[in-house]
Design a protein around this motif. Sequence first.
Motif, PDB file in Angstrom:
ATOM      1  N   LYS A  21      51.557  29.555 -75.455  1.00 37.19           N
ATOM      2  CA  LYS A  21      50.538  30.275 -74.740  1.00 37.19           C
ATOM      3  C   LYS A  21      51.740  32.376 -75.377  1.00 37.19           C
ATOM      4  CE  LYS A  21      46.879  28.921 -72.057  1.00 37.19           C
ATOM      5  NZ  LYS A  21      45.912  28.509 -72.782  1.00 37.19           N
ATOM      6  N   MET A  22      52.801  31.995 -75.424  1.00 38.28           N
ATOM      7  CA  MET A  22      53.334  32.915 -75.438  1.00 38.28           C
ATOM      8  C   MET A  22      54.624  32.322 -76.410  1.00 38.28           C
ATOM      9  SD  MET A  22      55.173  35.840 -72.879  1.00 38.28           S
ATOM     10  CE  MET A  22      53.509  36.287 -72.657  1.00 38.28           C
ATOM     11  N   ASN A  23      55.443  32.766 -77.441  1.00 37.46           N
ATOM     12  CA  ASN A  23      56.368  32.310 -77.866  1.00 37.46           C
ATOM     13  C   ASN A  23      57.770  33.145 -76.483  1.00 37.46           C
ATOM     14  OD1 ASN A  23      58.153  34.800 -78.556  1.00 37.46           O
ATOM     15  ND2 ASN A  23      56.758  35.343 -80.318  1.00 37.46           N
ATOM     16  N   ALA A  24      59.137  31.860 -77.046  1.00 42.34           N
ATOM     17  CA  ALA A  24      60.558  32.006 -75.933  1.00 42.34           C
ATOM     18  C   ALA A  24      60.641  33.280 -75.865  1.00 42.34           C
ATOM     19  CB  ALA A  24      61.122  30.820 -76.473  1.00 42.34           C
ATOM     20  N   LEU A  25      60.687  34.254 -77.166  1.00 43.59           N
ATOM     21  CA  LEU A  25      61.637  35.605 -76.856  1.00 43.59           C
ATOM     22  C   LEU A  25      60.529  35.911 -76.608  1.00 43.59           C
ATOM     23  CD1 LEU A  25      63.399  37.548 -78.279  1.00 43.59           C
ATOM     24  CD2 LEU A  25      61.910  37.241 -80.135  1.00 43.59           C
ATOM     25  N   HIS A  26      59.481  36.405 -76.415  1.00 48.00           N
ATOM     26  CA  HIS A  26      58.618  37.457 -76.170  1.00 48.00           C
ATOM     27  C   HIS A  26      58.436  37.073 -74.209  1.00 48.00           C
ATOM     28  CE1 HIS A  26      55.706  38.273 -79.422  1.00 48.00           C
ATOM     29  NE2 HIS A  26      57.202  38.519 -79.657  1.00 48.00           N
ATOM     30  N   ALA A  27      58.618  36.039 -73.330  1.00 48.76           N
ATOM     31  CA  ALA A  27      58.203  35.037 -72.575  1.00 48.76           C
ATOM     32  C   ALA A  27      59.932  35.310 -71.811  1.00 48.76           C
ATOM     33  CB  ALA A  27      57.785  34.215 -72.389  1.00 48.76           C
ATOM     34  N   LEU A  28      60.637  35.229 -72.505  1.00 50.47           N
ATOM     35  CA  LEU A  28      62.087  35.655 -71.508  1.00 50.47           C
ATOM     36  C   LEU A  28      62.430  36.816 -71.425  1.00 50.47           C
ATOM     37  CD1 LEU A  28      64.538  33.774 -74.517  1.00 50.47           C
ATOM     38  CD2 LEU A  28      63.827  33.233 -71.654  1.00 50.47           C
ATOM     39  N   ILE A  29      61.565  37.937 -72.222  1.00 51.96           N
ATOM     40  CA  ILE A  29      61.865  39.207 -71.559  1.00 51.96           C
ATOM     41  C   ILE A  29      61.189  40.240 -70.688  1.00 51.96           C
ATOM     42  CG2 ILE A  29      62.153  41.719 -72.586  1.00 51.96           C
ATOM     43  CD1 ILE A  29      63.188  40.265 -75.333  1.00 51.96           C
ATOM     44  N   LEU A  30      59.404  39.387 -71.382  1.00 50.46           N
ATOM     45  CA  LEU A  30      58.708  39.342 -69.992  1.00 50.46           C
ATOM     46  C   LEU A  30      58.524  38.681 -69.208  1.00 50.46           C
ATOM     47  CD1 LEU A  30      56.107  41.842 -69.885  1.00 50.46           C
ATOM     48  CD2 LEU A  30      55.201  40.509 -71.313  1.00 50.46           C
ATOM     49  N   ILE A  31      58.682  37.797 -68.581  1.00 48.79           N
ATOM     50  CA  ILE A  31      57.777  37.239 -67.273  1.00 48.79           C
ATOM     51  C   ILE A  31      58.938  37.436 -66.815  1.00 48.79           C
ATOM     52  CG2 ILE A  31      58.098  35.440 -66.576  1.00 48.79           C
ATOM     53  CD1 ILE A  31      55.375  35.452 -68.675  1.00 48.79           C
ATOM     54  N   PRO A  32      60.436  37.580 -66.749  1.00 49.04           N
ATOM     55  CA  PRO A  32      61.043  38.020 -65.552  1.00 49.04           C
ATOM     56  C   PRO A  32      60.866  39.407 -64.684  1.00 49.04           C
ATOM     57  CG  PRO A  32      62.752  38.350 -67.526  1.00 49.04           C
ATOM     58  CD  PRO A  32      61.078  37.367 -67.682  1.00 49.04           C
ATOM     59  N   ALA A  33      60.314  40.039 -65.886  1.00 48.69           N
ATOM     60  CA  ALA A  33      60.096  42.216 -66.139  1.00 48.69           C
ATOM     61  C   ALA A  33      59.237  42.341 -64.428  1.00 48.69           C
ATOM     62  CB  ALA A  33      60.283  42.611 -67.181  1.00 48.69           C
ATOM     63  N   VAL A  34      58.677  41.470 -65.528  1.00 49.63           N
ATOM     64  CA  VAL A  34      57.215  41.555 -64.374  1.00 49.63           C
ATOM     65  C   VAL A  34      57.198  41.504 -63.377  1.00 49.63           C
ATOM     66  CG1 VAL A  34      54.777  40.835 -64.830  1.00 49.63           C
ATOM     67  CG2 VAL A  34      55.747  41.616 -66.553  1.00 49.63           C
ATOM     68  N   PHE A  35      57.740  39.505 -62.825  1.00 52.55           N
ATOM     69  CA  PHE A  35      58.008  39.524 -61.875  1.00 52.55           C
ATOM     70  C   PHE A  35      59.435  40.470 -61.257  1.00 52.55           C
ATOM     71  CE2 PHE A  35      55.859  35.948 -62.691  1.00 52.55           C
ATOM     72  CZ  PHE A  35      55.431  35.217 -61.098  1.00 52.55           C
ATOM     73  N   ALA A  36      59.737  40.382 -61.681  1.00 55.46           N
ATOM     74  CA  ALA A  36      61.417  42.077 -61.396  1.00 55.46           C
ATOM     75  C   ALA A  36      60.428  42.819 -60.318  1.00 55.46           C
ATOM     76  CB  ALA A  36      62.331  42.046 -61.530  1.00 55.46           C
ATOM     77  N   LEU A  37      59.961  43.564 -61.270  1.00 51.53           N
ATOM     78  CA  LEU A  37      58.938  45.260 -60.700  1.00 51.53           C
ATOM     79  C   LEU A  37      57.240  44.834 -59.652  1.00 51.53           C
ATOM     80  CD1 LEU A  37      58.173  45.558 -64.545  1.00 51.53           C
ATOM     81  CD2 LEU A  37      59.533  47.463 -62.870  1.00 51.53           C
ATOM     82  N   PHE A  38      57.512  43.485 -60.173  1.00 49.45           N
ATOM     83  CA  PHE A  38      56.027  42.915 -58.264  1.00 49.45           C
ATOM     84  C   PHE A  38      56.892  43.059 -57.358  1.00 49.45           C
ATOM     85  CE2 PHE A  38      53.915  39.503 -55.717  1.00 49.45           C
ATOM     86  CZ  PHE A  38      53.164  40.283 -56.451  1.00 49.45           C
ATOM     87  N   ALA A  39      58.601  42.270 -57.463  1.00 50.73           N
ATOM     88  CA  ALA A  39      59.150  42.130 -56.219  1.00 50.73           C
ATOM     89  C   ALA A  39      59.853  43.869 -55.757  1.00 50.73           C
ATOM     90  CB  ALA A  39      60.489  41.089 -56.380  1.00 50.73           C
ATOM     91  N   GLY A  40      59.084  44.733 -56.314  1.00 54.91           N
ATOM     92  CA  GLY A  40      59.673  46.087 -56.363  1.00 54.91           C
ATOM     93  C   GLY A  40      61.249  46.410 -57.394  1.00 54.91           C
ATOM     94  N   PHE A  41      61.821  46.105 -57.531  1.00 56.40           N
ATOM     95  CA  PHE A  41      62.497  46.268 -57.922  1.00 56.40           C
ATOM     96  C   PHE A  41      62.408  48.015 -59.153  1.00 56.40           C
ATOM     97  CE2 PHE A  41      64.161  42.463 -56.278  1.00 56.40           C
ATOM     98  CZ  PHE A  41      65.126  42.318 -55.960  1.00 56.40           C
ATOM     99  N   GLY A 303      70.517  37.978 -66.943  1.00 57.38           N
ATOM    100  CA  GLY A 303      70.283  39.082 -66.295  1.00 57.38           C
ATOM    101  C   GLY A 303      68.990  39.886 -64.938  1.00 57.38           C
ATOM    102  N   ILE A 304      68.301  39.351 -65.261  1.00 60.36           N
ATOM    103  CA  ILE A 304      67.288  39.509 -64.604  1.00 60.36           C
ATOM    104  C   ILE A 304      67.237  38.534 -63.052  1.00 60.36           C
ATOM    105  CG2 ILE A 304      64.547  39.859 -63.173  1.00 60.36           C
ATOM    106  CD1 ILE A 304      64.102  41.002 -66.388  1.00 60.36           C
ATOM    107  N   LEU A 305      67.089  37.314 -63.209  1.00 63.77           N
ATOM    108  CA  LEU A 305      67.749  36.524 -62.064  1.00 63.77           C
ATOM    109  C   LEU A 305      68.573  36.906 -60.895  1.00 63.77           C
ATOM    110  CD1 LEU A 305      67.029  32.750 -63.808  1.00 63.77           C
ATOM    111  CD2 LEU A 305      65.480  34.053 -61.945  1.00 63.77           C
ATOM    112  N   GLU A 306      69.348  37.123 -62.203  1.00 59.44           N
ATOM    113  CA  GLU A 306      70.546  37.633 -61.154  1.00 59.44           C
ATOM    114  C   GLU A 306      70.787  38.904 -60.569  1.00 59.44           C
ATOM    115  OE1 GLU A 306      75.878  37.699 -61.309  1.00 59.44           O
ATOM    116  OE2 GLU A 306      74.501  36.811 -63.472  1.00 59.44           O
ATOM    117  N   GLY A 307      70.562  39.890 -61.131  1.00 58.93           N
ATOM    118  CA  GLY A 307      70.267  41.022 -60.664  1.00 58.93           C
ATOM    119  C   GLY A 307      69.588  41.359 -59.220  1.00 58.93           C
ATOM    120  N   THR A 308      68.349  40.408 -59.512  1.00 61.16           N
ATOM    121  CA  THR A 308      67.432  40.496 -58.400  1.00 61.16           C
ATOM    122  C   THR A 308      67.402  39.712 -57.420  1.00 61.16           C
ATOM    123  OG1 THR A 308      66.294  39.034 -59.613  1.00 61.16           O
ATOM    124  CG2 THR A 308      64.878  40.644 -59.877  1.00 61.16           C
TER     125      THR A 308
END
Length: 433
Positions: A21-41, A303-308
Motif C-alpha cells: 500500500k506504500m513503497n518503502a522509501l515513502h513509508a520510511l520517511i512519512l510514517i515515523p514523522a507522523v507518529f513523532a508529530l502525534f507524540a508531540g515532538f 533518526g526519528i526512532l532515536e530522537g523520540t
Amino acid sequence: MLTFLGFLMIVVFMYLIMSNKMNALHALILIPAVFALFAGFTDVGDMIIGGAETVASTAIMVTFAILYFGTLIDAGMFDPLVNKVVKISKGDPLKITVGTAILSLLVGLDGDGTITYLIVVTAFLPLYERLGMNKLILACLPAMSMGIMNVLPWGGPTARVMSVFNYEAMTVLAPLIPSIIAAALYVIGLGVFFGLKERKRLGIQKISVDHEVEDEMAATVTVSAESLKRPRLFWFNLFTTILLVVGLLTAILPLPALFMLGYVIVTIVNYPNLSDQKARIEAHAGNVLTVVSLIFAGGAFAGILEGTGMVDAMATSMVKVIPDFLAPQLPLIVGLTSMPFTFFMANDPYYFGIVPILAETASQVGIDKLEIAQASLLGQPLHLLSPLVGSVYVLIGLVGVSFRDHIKFSTKYATGSALVMIVVGIITGALSI
C-alpha cells in the motif's frame, strides 16, 4: 505512551510495506514523522536531517560501488572468465556444476542478483539443456551464491545495517569474513554434490561444440553492447579490482574513498571519451538512485526512532518479557530467526523496523549491538529465495523452472548455508552464546 506508539508505528509501517500500500522509501520517511508529530515532538525535521547525515558515508560507498562494478561489467571484464569456465566445463556434469558455483560466487561480488543471474544462467543454460541436466541446480547454485555475496558492504542488507547503526563497513564485515568464506566453500561443495549425482545419472558425455553452438553460447554471455567491451584492458581492470579488495581488507583507506578512486580510475582508462563516461553514469543511475534513496530514508527513520526515544522505550519493555536464561542467547536467536524473518518479510521492515529494537534490547542486557546487527545478516541465503525478492523471478524466468519447484528444491540447501554461517560465527566469536 512512547512504547505503545513505537510498536504501533512498527506495525503500521510493516503492514503498509507488506501489503504494497506504500513503497518503502515513502513509508520510511512519512510514517515515523507522523507518529513523532502525534507524540508531540516538534523537532522532527532536525531528527530527519540528523539521521540522514549519519548514513552519508554509507550512501557514498554504495553509490560508487555500484558505478564501479557496473562499469567493469560494461567493459566485459567478466566475459573471459565466463567463456573459460564454460569451455572447461563442457561434457562433464561435475565440472559444469562446480563451474556454476564458482562463477556465481565471483560474478556475485558486484552484489547485484539480477546481473549475476543473467551472466551465469545464460552462460551455462545451453550446457545443462544439451546434457539433460537438472535445471533446478542452475537455479539453486546462483541463488545460494547471492545469499552469501549479499552480505558484502555494498549489498542491500549490510548497507541497511550500516545506515541504521552508523557502523563502518569493515566494522560489520570483518568478523563475518570466516562465515562468508565457509558458506562459499559450502556452495562449491554443493556444486560437487550435485555434479556427482548428475554424473552418476548421465555419465560424462563427449560432446563436440561446433562453431554454430560456440557462436550461440558466446551470444548468451554477452551482457553489454559490443561497443562497450574493452578486452585489451582486462588485466588492468582485474588488477585494479584486486588492489581495491586488498585495500578493503587492510583498511588502507575508508571504503567510500576506495570506491570513489577506483571508479574514477577504471572509468577514465576504459572510457576516456567524456560522452561515454556520461553514458555509463546514466546507464547505472537507476540502480544508484534506488539503493541510495533507501539508505537516506532509513537514516531518517532511525533518526526519528532515536530522537523520540521510542526505540529505548520499546527495548525496555522487551527486556522485561525476555526470560533471564534466554537473554545471553539473543545473538543466536536473532541469527536463527533471521532466516524466516527475511524470507517472509522484505529487508526494509526487518532491518529498519525489527533489528533496531532487538539490538537495543540486547544492549540493555549487556550484549553489543554489533553482534545483533551481524547476526541479522546470517539468514540472507534464505532471503534470496523469497517471493518478495524481485531478482528471483529473473532467475526462474531465465532457467525456465517454476517458483514452486525452485523453492522446494533449494530451501533445504539455503537453510544449510545459513546454518554454516551461524555455526562458524559462533566458533570464531562473532556471535556469543
